[in-house]
Design a protein around this motif. Structure first.
Motif, PDB file in Angstrom:
ATOM      1  N   SER A   1     -10.262  -9.817  -6.103  1.00  0.00           N
ATOM      2  CA  SER A   1     -11.899 -11.095  -6.011  1.00  0.00           C
ATOM      3  C   SER A   1     -11.576 -12.570  -7.425  1.00  0.00           C
ATOM      4  CB  SER A   1     -13.157 -10.423  -6.397  1.00  0.00           C
ATOM      5  OG  SER A   1     -13.779  -9.073  -5.433  1.00  0.00           O
ATOM      6  N   GLN A   2     -11.582 -13.464  -6.787  1.00  0.00           N
ATOM      7  CA  GLN A   2     -11.505 -14.639  -7.796  1.00  0.00           C
ATOM      8  C   GLN A   2     -12.835 -15.206  -8.384  1.00  0.00           C
ATOM      9  OE1 GLN A   2      -7.892 -17.023  -7.027  1.00  0.00           O
ATOM     10  NE2 GLN A   2      -8.933 -18.924  -7.979  1.00  0.00           N
ATOM     11  N   ILE A   3     -13.298 -16.033  -9.382  1.00  0.00           N
ATOM     12  CA  ILE A   3     -14.775 -16.709  -9.767  1.00  0.00           C
ATOM     13  C   ILE A   3     -14.379 -18.257 -10.678  1.00  0.00           C
ATOM     14  CG2 ILE A   3     -16.656 -16.098 -11.086  1.00  0.00           C
ATOM     15  CD1 ILE A   3     -16.435 -13.649 -11.046  1.00  0.00           C
ATOM     16  N   LEU A   4     -14.385 -19.368  -9.569  1.00  0.00           N
ATOM     17  CA  LEU A   4     -15.013 -20.449 -10.642  1.00  0.00           C
ATOM     18  C   LEU A   4     -15.565 -20.313 -11.483  1.00  0.00           C
ATOM     19  CD1 LEU A   4     -13.315 -22.410 -11.058  1.00  0.00           C
ATOM     20  CD2 LEU A   4     -13.135 -23.761  -8.510  1.00  0.00           C
ATOM     21  N   LEU A   5     -15.962 -20.870 -12.937  1.00  0.00           N
ATOM     22  CA  LEU A   5     -17.390 -21.632 -13.117  1.00  0.00           C
ATOM     23  C   LEU A   5     -17.250 -22.753 -13.800  1.00  0.00           C
ATOM     24  CD1 LEU A   5     -17.057 -18.262 -15.696  1.00  0.00           C
ATOM     25  CD2 LEU A   5     -18.653 -18.601 -13.843  1.00  0.00           C
ATOM     26  N   LEU A   6     -18.092 -23.301 -12.935  1.00  0.00           N
ATOM     27  CA  LEU A   6     -18.005 -24.684 -13.016  1.00  0.00           C
ATOM     28  C   LEU A   6     -19.132 -25.161 -14.297  1.00  0.00           C
ATOM     29  CD1 LEU A   6     -17.377 -26.824 -10.227  1.00  0.00           C
ATOM     30  CD2 LEU A   6     -15.866 -26.047 -11.753  1.00  0.00           C
ATOM     31  N   ALA A   7     -18.830 -26.600 -15.552  1.00  0.00           N
ATOM     32  CA  ALA A   7     -20.637 -26.781 -16.002  1.00  0.00           C
ATOM     33  C   ALA A   7     -19.300 -27.850 -17.313  1.00  0.00           C
ATOM     34  CB  ALA A   7     -20.775 -25.641 -17.069  1.00  0.00           C
ATOM     35  N   ARG A   8     -19.778 -28.861 -17.682  1.00  0.00           N
ATOM     36  CA  ARG A   8     -19.884 -29.720 -18.766  1.00  0.00           C
ATOM     37  C   ARG A   8     -19.544 -28.958 -19.909  1.00  0.00           C
ATOM     38  NH1 ARG A   8     -24.443 -34.176 -18.862  1.00  0.00           N
ATOM     39  NH2 ARG A   8     -26.192 -32.475 -18.597  1.00  0.00           N
ATOM     40  N   ASN A   9     -20.021 -27.851 -20.631  1.00  0.00           N
ATOM     41  CA  ASN A   9     -19.948 -27.146 -22.087  1.00  0.00           C
ATOM     42  C   ASN A   9     -18.886 -26.074 -21.812  1.00  0.00           C
ATOM     43  OD1 ASN A   9     -20.712 -25.963 -23.694  1.00  0.00           O
ATOM     44  ND2 ASN A   9     -22.621 -25.689 -24.154  1.00  0.00           N
ATOM     45  N   LEU A  10     -17.942 -26.085 -22.119  1.00  0.00           N
ATOM     46  CA  LEU A  10     -16.326 -25.664 -21.672  1.00  0.00           C
ATOM     47  C   LEU A  10     -16.823 -24.336 -22.724  1.00  0.00           C
ATOM     48  CD1 LEU A  10     -13.725 -24.875 -21.325  1.00  0.00           C
ATOM     49  CD2 LEU A  10     -12.703 -25.859 -23.048  1.00  0.00           C
TER      50      LEU A  10
ATOM     51  N   LYS B   1     -12.796  -8.223 -17.164  1.00  0.00           N
ATOM     52  CA  LYS B   1     -11.177  -8.270 -17.398  1.00  0.00           C
ATOM     53  C   LYS B   1     -10.496  -8.241 -15.651  1.00  0.00           C
ATOM     54  CE  LYS B   1     -12.836  -8.694 -21.285  1.00  0.00           C
ATOM     55  NZ  LYS B   1     -13.173 -10.287 -21.419  1.00  0.00           N
ATOM     56  N   TYR B   2     -10.635  -7.064 -14.564  1.00  0.00           N
ATOM     57  CA  TYR B   2      -9.614  -6.987 -13.889  1.00  0.00           C
ATOM     58  C   TYR B   2     -10.119  -8.457 -13.042  1.00  0.00           C
ATOM     59  CZ  TYR B   2     -13.778  -5.280 -11.173  1.00  0.00           C
ATOM     60  OH  TYR B   2     -14.775  -5.000 -11.192  1.00  0.00           O
ATOM     61  N   LEU B   3     -11.060  -9.100 -13.281  1.00  0.00           N
ATOM     62  CA  LEU B   3     -11.237 -10.702 -11.781  1.00  0.00           C
ATOM     63  C   LEU B   3     -10.557 -11.398 -12.721  1.00  0.00           C
ATOM     64  CD1 LEU B   3     -15.079  -9.975 -11.499  1.00  0.00           C
ATOM     65  CD2 LEU B   3     -13.341  -9.110  -9.859  1.00  0.00           C
ATOM     66  N   THR B   4     -10.245 -12.739 -11.239  1.00  0.00           N
ATOM     67  CA  THR B   4      -9.171 -13.505 -11.260  1.00  0.00           C
ATOM     68  C   THR B   4     -10.483 -14.634 -12.039  1.00  0.00           C
ATOM     69  OG1 THR B   4      -7.269 -13.065 -10.628  1.00  0.00           O
ATOM     70  CG2 THR B   4      -8.109 -15.559 -11.222  1.00  0.00           C
ATOM     71  N   ILE B   5     -10.168 -14.973 -13.783  1.00  0.00           N
ATOM     72  CA  ILE B   5     -11.930 -15.518 -13.857  1.00  0.00           C
ATOM     73  C   ILE B   5     -11.195 -16.980 -14.073  1.00  0.00           C
ATOM     74  CG2 ILE B   5     -14.246 -16.008 -14.899  1.00  0.00           C
ATOM     75  CD1 ILE B   5     -13.880 -13.111 -15.269  1.00  0.00           C
ATOM     76  N   ASN B   6     -11.899 -18.475 -13.718  1.00  0.00           N
ATOM     77  CA  ASN B   6     -11.135 -19.556 -14.252  1.00  0.00           C
ATOM     78  C   ASN B   6     -12.065 -20.318 -14.042  1.00  0.00           C
ATOM     79  OD1 ASN B   6      -8.760 -19.535 -13.602  1.00  0.00           O
ATOM     80  ND2 ASN B   6      -8.625 -19.214 -11.741  1.00  0.00           N
ATOM     81  N   THR B   7     -12.682 -21.336 -15.477  1.00  0.00           N
ATOM     82  CA  THR B   7     -13.496 -21.814 -16.344  1.00  0.00           C
ATOM     83  C   THR B   7     -12.877 -24.011 -15.835  1.00  0.00           C
ATOM     84  OG1 THR B   7     -12.431 -21.753 -18.142  1.00  0.00           O
ATOM     85  CG2 THR B   7     -14.331 -20.442 -17.568  1.00  0.00           C
ATOM     86  N   ALA B   8     -13.732 -24.573 -16.128  1.00  0.00           N
ATOM     87  CA  ALA B   8     -13.522 -26.171 -15.162  1.00  0.00           C
ATOM     88  C   ALA B   8     -14.851 -26.970 -15.971  1.00  0.00           C
ATOM     89  CB  ALA B   8     -12.670 -25.991 -14.121  1.00  0.00           C
ATOM     90  N   SER B   9     -14.295 -28.067 -17.352  1.00  0.00           N
ATOM     91  CA  SER B   9     -14.819 -28.565 -18.262  1.00  0.00           C
ATOM     92  C   SER B   9     -15.341 -29.549 -17.145  1.00  0.00           C
ATOM     93  CB  SER B   9     -15.125 -28.630 -19.106  1.00  0.00           C
ATOM     94  OG  SER B   9     -16.085 -29.831 -19.694  1.00  0.00           O
ATOM     95  N   ILE B  10     -16.548 -29.655 -16.543  1.00  0.00           N
ATOM     96  CA  ILE B  10     -16.576 -30.922 -16.005  1.00  0.00           C
ATOM     97  C   ILE B  10     -18.285 -31.635 -15.599  1.00  0.00           C
ATOM     98  CG2 ILE B  10     -16.461 -29.475 -12.996  1.00  0.00           C
ATOM     99  CD1 ILE B  10     -15.400 -31.851 -11.916  1.00  0.00           C
ATOM    100  N   ASP B  11     -17.903 -32.798 -15.504  1.00  0.00           N
ATOM    101  CA  ASP B  11     -19.081 -33.730 -15.340  1.00  0.00           C
ATOM    102  C   ASP B  11     -19.671 -33.985 -14.157  1.00  0.00           C
ATOM    103  OD1 ASP B  11     -20.800 -35.472 -15.394  1.00  0.00           O
ATOM    104  OD2 ASP B  11     -20.908 -36.398 -17.490  1.00  0.00           O
ATOM    105  N   LEU B  12     -19.772 -33.168 -13.474  1.00  0.00           N
ATOM    106  CA  LEU B  12     -20.799 -33.449 -11.838  1.00  0.00           C
ATOM    107  C   LEU B  12     -21.311 -34.710 -11.653  1.00  0.00           C
ATOM    108  CD1 LEU B  12     -21.666 -29.305 -10.962  1.00  0.00           C
ATOM    109  CD2 LEU B  12     -19.771 -30.475 -10.840  1.00  0.00           C
ATOM    110  N   SER B  13     -22.170 -34.964 -12.605  1.00  0.00           N
ATOM    111  CA  SER B  13     -22.509 -36.945 -12.762  1.00  0.00           C
ATOM    112  C   SER B  13     -22.200 -37.203 -11.838  1.00  0.00           C
ATOM    113  CB  SER B  13     -23.558 -36.531 -13.426  1.00  0.00           C
ATOM    114  OG  SER B  13     -22.777 -37.107 -14.523  1.00  0.00           O
ATOM    115  N   THR B  14     -20.518 -37.201 -12.099  1.00  0.00           N
ATOM    116  CA  THR B  14     -20.027 -38.553 -12.271  1.00  0.00           C
ATOM    117  C   THR B  14     -18.804 -37.577 -11.324  1.00  0.00           C
ATOM    118  OG1 THR B  14     -18.853 -37.813 -14.612  1.00  0.00           O
ATOM    119  CG2 THR B  14     -20.537 -39.660 -14.461  1.00  0.00           C
ATOM    120  N   ALA B  15     -17.998 -36.845 -10.869  1.00  0.00           N
ATOM    121  CA  ALA B  15     -16.865 -36.360 -10.595  1.00  0.00           C
ATOM    122  C   ALA B  15     -16.981 -36.896  -8.840  1.00  0.00           C
ATOM    123  CB  ALA B  15     -17.026 -34.883 -10.549  1.00  0.00           C
ATOM    124  N   SER B  16     -16.179 -36.991  -8.072  1.00  0.00           N
ATOM    125  CA  SER B  16     -15.873 -37.404  -7.106  1.00  0.00           C
ATOM    126  C   SER B  16     -15.494 -36.338  -6.119  1.00  0.00           C
ATOM    127  CB  SER B  16     -14.505 -38.398  -7.406  1.00  0.00           C
ATOM    128  OG  SER B  16     -13.552 -38.334  -7.660  1.00  0.00           O
TER     129      SER B  16
END
Length: 261
Positions: A35-44, A56-71
């Motif tokens: 399984s895979q998790i993608l975590l989004l927020a501004r605060n990295l 730790k056995y999961l694939t976990i990715n994070t993305a610092s992104i401002d959803l108020s301005t993201a296209s």
């Protein structure tokens, strides 16, 4: 199909703190390897802290992104960075939790809310962003026949009941929830839940207690703090999971923490 079963792709917005963080910490241990998790927020920094609390056995990715301005292109690019085309077909389920949001200016009465720019900025983050993120998510998983899709929108009682000095928040939650109700009607194969978590011990509650303009509303929320009757993030997320597992709701329904289903 039970939620979070099989191989799952799980996306959580606003995952750096509060309810979003607790959803990640509660749901992740239920997922199977692969399984895979993608975590989004501004605060990295907050995202990394959330990630470090997950298995730790999961694939976990994070993305610092401002959803108020993201296209839409920005959001598509973010998902593409972590989700290759040849991987999509391996998932039995895909779940997105739309948790990111804000209160807006809670010191103003409705007759004082005259700035178009402030209105647009609030709706960009709280209404338009989750709608577009949801559509991007569906472009990746909507055509996968074997993949069961769950959509969770974190809403509020304020989507249904007016509360003085909270016009940005109430109107935004109402508009956002209605979008997902229409989406549910148009997509009967997708399981959609509008979950109202109740009053929760988060930084948002502290801000309301301190800054809300209406004295009656301020008194009501401060009583929640003083009497320690607000819910813990763990308690409301446990209830969310129970609602999802039992599935005693019609797709698109508004379900509150206190509802008996």
């Amino acid at each position: 199909m039970q939620p979070l079963s099989g191989t799952v792709f799980l996306l959580i917005s606003g995952a750096s703190q509060g309810i979003g963080k607790k959803i990640a910490e509660t749901f992740a241990p239920l997922l199977k390897p692969g399984s895979q998790i993608l975590l989004l927020a501004r605060n990295l920094e907050g995202l990394i802290d959330t990630k470090n609390n997950l298995p730790k056995y999961l694939t976990i990715n994070t993305a610092s992104i401002d959803l108020s301005t993201a296209s839409a292109d920005d959001l598509t690019g973010t998902m593409t960075n972590f989700l290759k085309n040849d991987e999509i077909s391996k998932f039995d389920q895909a779940m997105i939790v739309h948790n990111a949001g804000s209160l807006g200016n809670i010191a103003q009465k409705t007759i004082e809310m005259t700035n178009f720019t402030v209105w647009r900025q609030y709706y960009d983050l709280n209404v338009f962003s989750p709608a577009i993120l949801n559509n991007v998510f569906m472009k990746f998983f909507g055509s996968q026949v074997k993949c069961k899709i769950f959509i969770v929108n974190i809403t509020s009682l304020c989507a249904l009941q007016p509360m003085k000095s909270l016009a940005y928040y109430c109107s935004g939650k109402a508009a956002r929830e209605m979008f997902f109700k229409v989406f549910a009607a148009e997509n009967p194969d997708v399981n959609v839940l509008n979950y109202s978590p109740g009053p929760v011990k988060t930084n948002m509650l502290n801000v309301v207690c301190q800054d809300v303009g209406d004295t009656e509303v301020k008194k009501k929320f401060n009583e929640l703090k003083d009497k320690d009757t607000a819910l813990s993030p763990e308690k409301t997320v446990t209830r969310l999971l129970q609602v999802l597992v039992e599935q005693n709701y019609v797709s698109g329904d508004h379900v509150d923490f206190y509802d008996i289903l």
